[in-house]
Design a protein around this motif. Structure first.
Motif, PDB file in Angstrom:
ATOM      1  N   ALA A 119       0.827  -1.201   0.000  1.00  0.00           N
ATOM      2  CA  ALA A 119       0.000   0.000   0.000  1.00  0.00           C
ATOM      3  C   ALA A 119       0.864   1.255   0.000  1.00  0.00           C
ATOM      4  O   ALA A 119       0.594   2.207  -0.738  1.00  0.00           O
ATOM      5  CB  ALA A 119      -0.931  -0.006   1.213  1.00  0.00           C
ATOM      6  N   ALA A 132      -6.337   1.061  10.788  1.00  0.00           N
ATOM      7  CA  ALA A 132      -6.569   2.199  11.691  1.00  0.00           C
ATOM      8  C   ALA A 132      -7.329   1.786  12.944  1.00  0.00           C
ATOM      9  O   ALA A 132      -7.575   2.606  13.814  1.00  0.00           O
ATOM     10  CB  ALA A 132      -7.339   3.293  10.959  1.00  0.00           C
ATOM     11  N   HIS A 178      -1.348   8.724  10.371  1.00  0.00           N
ATOM     12  CA  HIS A 178      -1.911   7.440  10.798  1.00  0.00           C
ATOM     13  C   HIS A 178      -2.469   7.530  12.212  1.00  0.00           C
ATOM     14  O   HIS A 178      -3.428   6.829  12.541  1.00  0.00           O
ATOM     15  CB  HIS A 178      -0.898   6.313  10.643  1.00  0.00           C
ATOM     16  CG  HIS A 178       0.166   6.264  11.682  1.00  0.00           C
ATOM     17  ND1 HIS A 178       1.335   6.957  11.576  1.00  0.00           N
ATOM     18  CD2 HIS A 178       0.224   5.604  12.866  1.00  0.00           C
ATOM     19  CE1 HIS A 178       2.074   6.726  12.636  1.00  0.00           C
ATOM     20  NE2 HIS A 178       1.432   5.916  13.444  1.00  0.00           N
ATOM     21  N   SER A 238       0.227   8.595   0.961  1.00  0.00           N
ATOM     22  CA  SER A 238      -0.645   9.371   1.839  1.00  0.00           C
ATOM     23  C   SER A 238      -1.954   8.644   2.119  1.00  0.00           C
ATOM     24  O   SER A 238      -2.480   8.702   3.224  1.00  0.00           O
ATOM     25  CB  SER A 238      -0.882  10.780   1.303  1.00  0.00           C
ATOM     26  OG  SER A 238      -1.114  10.776  -0.061  1.00  0.00           O
ATOM     27  N   MET A 239      -2.465   7.924   1.104  1.00  0.00           N
ATOM     28  CA  MET A 239      -3.700   7.177   1.368  1.00  0.00           C
ATOM     29  C   MET A 239      -3.427   6.025   2.341  1.00  0.00           C
ATOM     30  O   MET A 239      -4.268   5.701   3.181  1.00  0.00           O
ATOM     31  CB  MET A 239      -4.273   6.651   0.041  1.00  0.00           C
ATOM     32  CG  MET A 239      -5.742   6.312   0.104  1.00  0.00           C
ATOM     33  SD  MET A 239      -6.768   7.702   0.659  1.00  0.00           S
ATOM     34  CE  MET A 239      -7.708   6.919   1.967  1.00  0.00           C
ATOM     35  N   ALA A 240      -2.257   5.415   2.217  1.00  0.00           N
ATOM     36  CA  ALA A 240      -1.892   4.354   3.159  1.00  0.00           C
ATOM     37  C   ALA A 240      -1.876   4.898   4.579  1.00  0.00           C
ATOM     38  O   ALA A 240      -2.409   4.282   5.504  1.00  0.00           O
ATOM     39  CB  ALA A 240      -0.527   3.767   2.804  1.00  0.00           C
ATOM     40  N   ALA A 241      -1.304   6.098   4.746  1.00  0.00           N
ATOM     41  CA  ALA A 241      -1.260   6.704   6.075  1.00  0.00           C
ATOM     42  C   ALA A 241      -2.672   7.018   6.560  1.00  0.00           C
ATOM     43  O   ALA A 241      -3.004   6.795   7.726  1.00  0.00           O
ATOM     44  CB  ALA A 241      -0.414   7.968   6.052  1.00  0.00           C
ATOM     45  N   ALA A 242      -3.519   7.496   5.647  1.00  0.00           N
ATOM     46  CA  ALA A 242      -4.893   7.828   6.029  1.00  0.00           C
ATOM     47  C   ALA A 242      -5.686   6.573   6.401  1.00  0.00           C
ATOM     48  O   ALA A 242      -6.722   6.666   7.045  1.00  0.00           O
ATOM     49  CB  ALA A 242      -5.594   8.581   4.896  1.00  0.00           C
ATOM     50  N   CYS A 243      -5.210   5.413   5.986  1.00  0.00           N
ATOM     51  CA  CYS A 243      -5.839   4.156   6.395  1.00  0.00           C
ATOM     52  C   CYS A 243      -5.232   3.646   7.701  1.00  0.00           C
ATOM     53  O   CYS A 243      -5.480   2.510   8.100  1.00  0.00           O
ATOM     54  CB  CYS A 243      -5.674   3.090   5.316  1.00  0.00           C
ATOM     55  SG  CYS A 243      -6.702   3.380   3.883  1.00  0.00           S
ATOM     56  N   GLY A 244      -4.413   4.440   8.342  1.00  0.00           N
ATOM     57  CA  GLY A 244      -3.883   4.052   9.646  1.00  0.00           C
ATOM     58  C   GLY A 244      -2.549   3.342   9.609  1.00  0.00           C
ATOM     59  O   GLY A 244      -2.096   2.828  10.625  1.00  0.00           O
ATOM     60  N   ILE A 245      -1.904   3.304   8.440  1.00  0.00           N
ATOM     61  CA  ILE A 245      -0.606   2.630   8.366  1.00  0.00           C
ATOM     62  C   ILE A 245       0.499   3.579   8.834  1.00  0.00           C
ATOM     63  O   ILE A 245       0.586   4.708   8.363  1.00  0.00           O
ATOM     64  CB  ILE A 245      -0.334   2.155   6.925  1.00  0.00           C
ATOM     65  CG1 ILE A 245      -1.318   1.048   6.557  1.00  0.00           C
ATOM     66  CG2 ILE A 245       1.109   1.659   6.777  1.00  0.00           C
ATOM     67  CD1 ILE A 245      -1.252   0.607   5.127  1.00  0.00           C
ATOM     68  N   ASP A 246       1.314   3.097   9.741  1.00  0.00           N
ATOM     69  CA  ASP A 246       2.455   3.867  10.236  1.00  0.00           C
ATOM     70  C   ASP A 246       3.562   3.793   9.193  1.00  0.00           C
ATOM     71  O   ASP A 246       4.359   2.855   9.171  1.00  0.00           O
ATOM     72  CB  ASP A 246       2.907   3.274  11.572  1.00  0.00           C
ATOM     73  CG  ASP A 246       4.016   4.101  12.205  1.00  0.00           C
ATOM     74  OD1 ASP A 246       4.597   4.950  11.512  1.00  0.00           O
ATOM     75  OD2 ASP A 246       4.289   3.884  13.392  1.00  0.00           O
TER      76      ASP A 246
END
Lengths: 297, 231
Positions: free
Chosen positions: A179, B103, B71, A185-193
């Protein structure tokens, strides 16, 4: 003929282990890691040193080298690379600097007997590693005798590639890596660190390079600059195969390894090198994204 | 609920949001309106921490998120459906939805219960790649992914943009159901004033990177629309 193909395949195998790490880090993180070749060198030295201090053979050295080079890769990411995301050219320069420092550090520590720095059992800078007896002979494949050690290299590469594929495609952490490669950025918005994924990816890629170094130490001299050409070859595999593509890395390293092996068998190594470079140029001209790529870059 | 006060946001050196403030009503819908290029999408990105730099206060249920990474904001309960959907085309529909589960603080990785009910087509095609879906279905997929984060508030950036008219009503009903039945607050960036008026509890109108007007749907009069929204 089978023998020649086999040599090509074993050359391609080492190349693949180096390129797997590069294609993942370049694909996922947009970092050109010039110090990747030094991980190969560190892996090779780990083999030499664990032979001296632990009496360990090449097989035992493999996990040790993986851990050491992965740890070093992790540290490089934490200290340096993470400050340079989004600055491709800067990563190239900075990691090249790291590569020089590592080479020089190893040279100072293990390589210059005239400075009086000396490790028991190590020679003056150039080391050889003995291959364990059971890998020394030849084995018969398709009616042809082939070198047992080369068969071993191929086997290890197949296993490591399969493990990498499984991690990437069958585990949550692999999904996170894929991802991040596609859309940070979308990966981060899905909660990925993303920072954690980057560090782990960098460490894993470095670990694979360390294993490649262990295997190279079995048939090549171990010396401080041995990794430098590997990073060039590794990047050729990455651009030919397509950035971030495991399948591409496998195909490209097989292709380049075989071309190298075949041409070298018919003519000589220098010409083989030229033909490999020529092939890379032709592929890049015809397919700028590489053989297999999920995204345009 | 989600509250921004005095937020300034930047892309590199360009200052996009100026002293930007808004508050999402508890379990309600806040419509964010405005002409093209006034900073609505930047406001959503700022809430997610995706602009280069932002100052000011962003809180969710009184927890300060203004220094949090993207995140961490997602894990705190902000679900994001970006403009253009940004699904992962070569991931399967199942993988796309499960992406949102990263998330979840509890680490549960399964398709949310809402999905079979709200998006039966997705549920029946979990193994197809996301890229083969139509625009409207991709929008549904992006919403399903955001729901998988188990959000307290959902940011929807022009969810009906570029979708065929017959599907628009379906998406609108889904948004209303998510909010009314399941109590998830919604920030709705919208060009369609009629839908915004029908759906929202409060609205803000953005102009030149700051909030120029706000109020309840009744305040969204012809004059207000004419002043701030007509082109």
């Amino acid at each position: 003929m089978v023998d020649t193909l086999f040599i090509g395949l074993s050359l391609g195998s080492i190349l693949l282990l180096v390129a797997l790490g590069l294609t993942i880090t370049y694909g996922a993180m947009g970092v050109i890691n010039m110090a990747h070749g030094e991980m190969v060198m560190i892996g090779a030295y780990t083999t030499v040193l664990s032979g001296i201090y632990l009496g360990a053979n090449l097989l035992v050295a493999m996990p040790i080298a993986f851990v050491i080079s992965a740890g070093l890769g992790w540290a490089i990411e934490k200290v340096l690379v993470r400050r340079l995301y989004g600055r491709l050219i800067d990563t190239l320069l900075a990691t090249w600097g790291v590569a020089l420092v590592l080479q020089q550090a190893v040279r100072l520590e293990f390589g210059l007997s005239f400075l009086g720095i000396h490790v028991e059992g190590l020679g003056p800078g150039l080391q050889n590693v003995d291959v364990p007896d059971f890998l020394r002979g030849t084995i018969t494949i398709l009616g042809t005798e082939v070198n047992g050690y080369r068969a071993f290299i191929i086997l290890v590469t197949v296993v490591m590639t399969a493990v990498t594929w499984l991690i990437m495609n069958r585990t949550p952490i692999g999904m996170q890596v894929r991802a991040v490669m596609r859309n940070r950025s979308m990966a981060a918005a899905c909660g990925i660190d993303v920072a954690r994924v980057n560090a782990l990816t960098f460490a894993y890629g470095s670990g694979l390079a360390g294993i490649a170094g262990v295997m190279m130490s079995g048939f090549k001299t171990v010396f401080p600059d041995m990794g430098a050409p590997m990073v060039v070859d590794g990047f050729m595999v990455v651009v030919v195969g397509g950035v971030g593509s495991l399948l591409g890395a496998v195909a490209a390293s097989g292709l380049l390894g075989e071309i190298n092996g075949l041409v070298a068998a018919v003519t000589n190594d220098i010409l083989a090198r030229a033909v490999v470079f020529g092939t890379v140029i032709v592929v890049i001209v015809l397919m700028p994204r590489g053989l297999f790529s999920f995204k345009g870059r | 609920m989600l509250k921004l006060s005095g937020v300034d946001s930047y892309y590199d050196r360009s200052h996009v949001l100026h002293d930007f403030s808004l508050e999402v009503p508890d379990h309600g819908i806040l419509a964010v309106l405005g002409r093209n290029g006034v900073g609505k999408t930047t406001a959503m990105k700022t809430i997610m921490g995706l602009t280069d730099r932002a100052t000011g206060s962003i809180t969710l249920d009184d927890v300060d998120l203004s220094q949090a990474t993207t995140h961490e904001r997602a894990r705190a309960g902000i679900g994001y459906v970006p403009q253009g959907r940004e699904i992962f085309p070569d991931f399967s529909i199942r993988e796309n939805i499960l992406m949102g589960c990263f998330a979840r603080p509890d680490g549960v990785r399964r398709i949310p219960d809402l999905v079979p009910h709200l998006f039966p087509y997705l549920q029946d095609n979990l193994d197809r790649p996301g890229g083969v879906l139509s625009g409207g279905q991709q929008q549904q997929l992006a919403i399903a992914r955001a729901l998988a984060t188990d959000p307290k508030v959902l940011l929807l950036d022009e969810p009906c943009e570029g979708i065929q008219p017959s599907i628009v009503e379906e998406i609108e009903n889904i948004i209303l159901e998510i909010n009314k039945k399941h109590g998830i607050a919604v920030v709705l960036v919208e060009q369609n004033v009629e839908f915004a008026r029908r759906a929202c509890d409060r609205f803000v109108i953005v102009e030149k990177g700051h909030v120029a007007a706000s109020g309840t749907p009744e305040d969204l009069t012809r004059e207000v629309v004419h002043t701030y929204l007509s082109v």
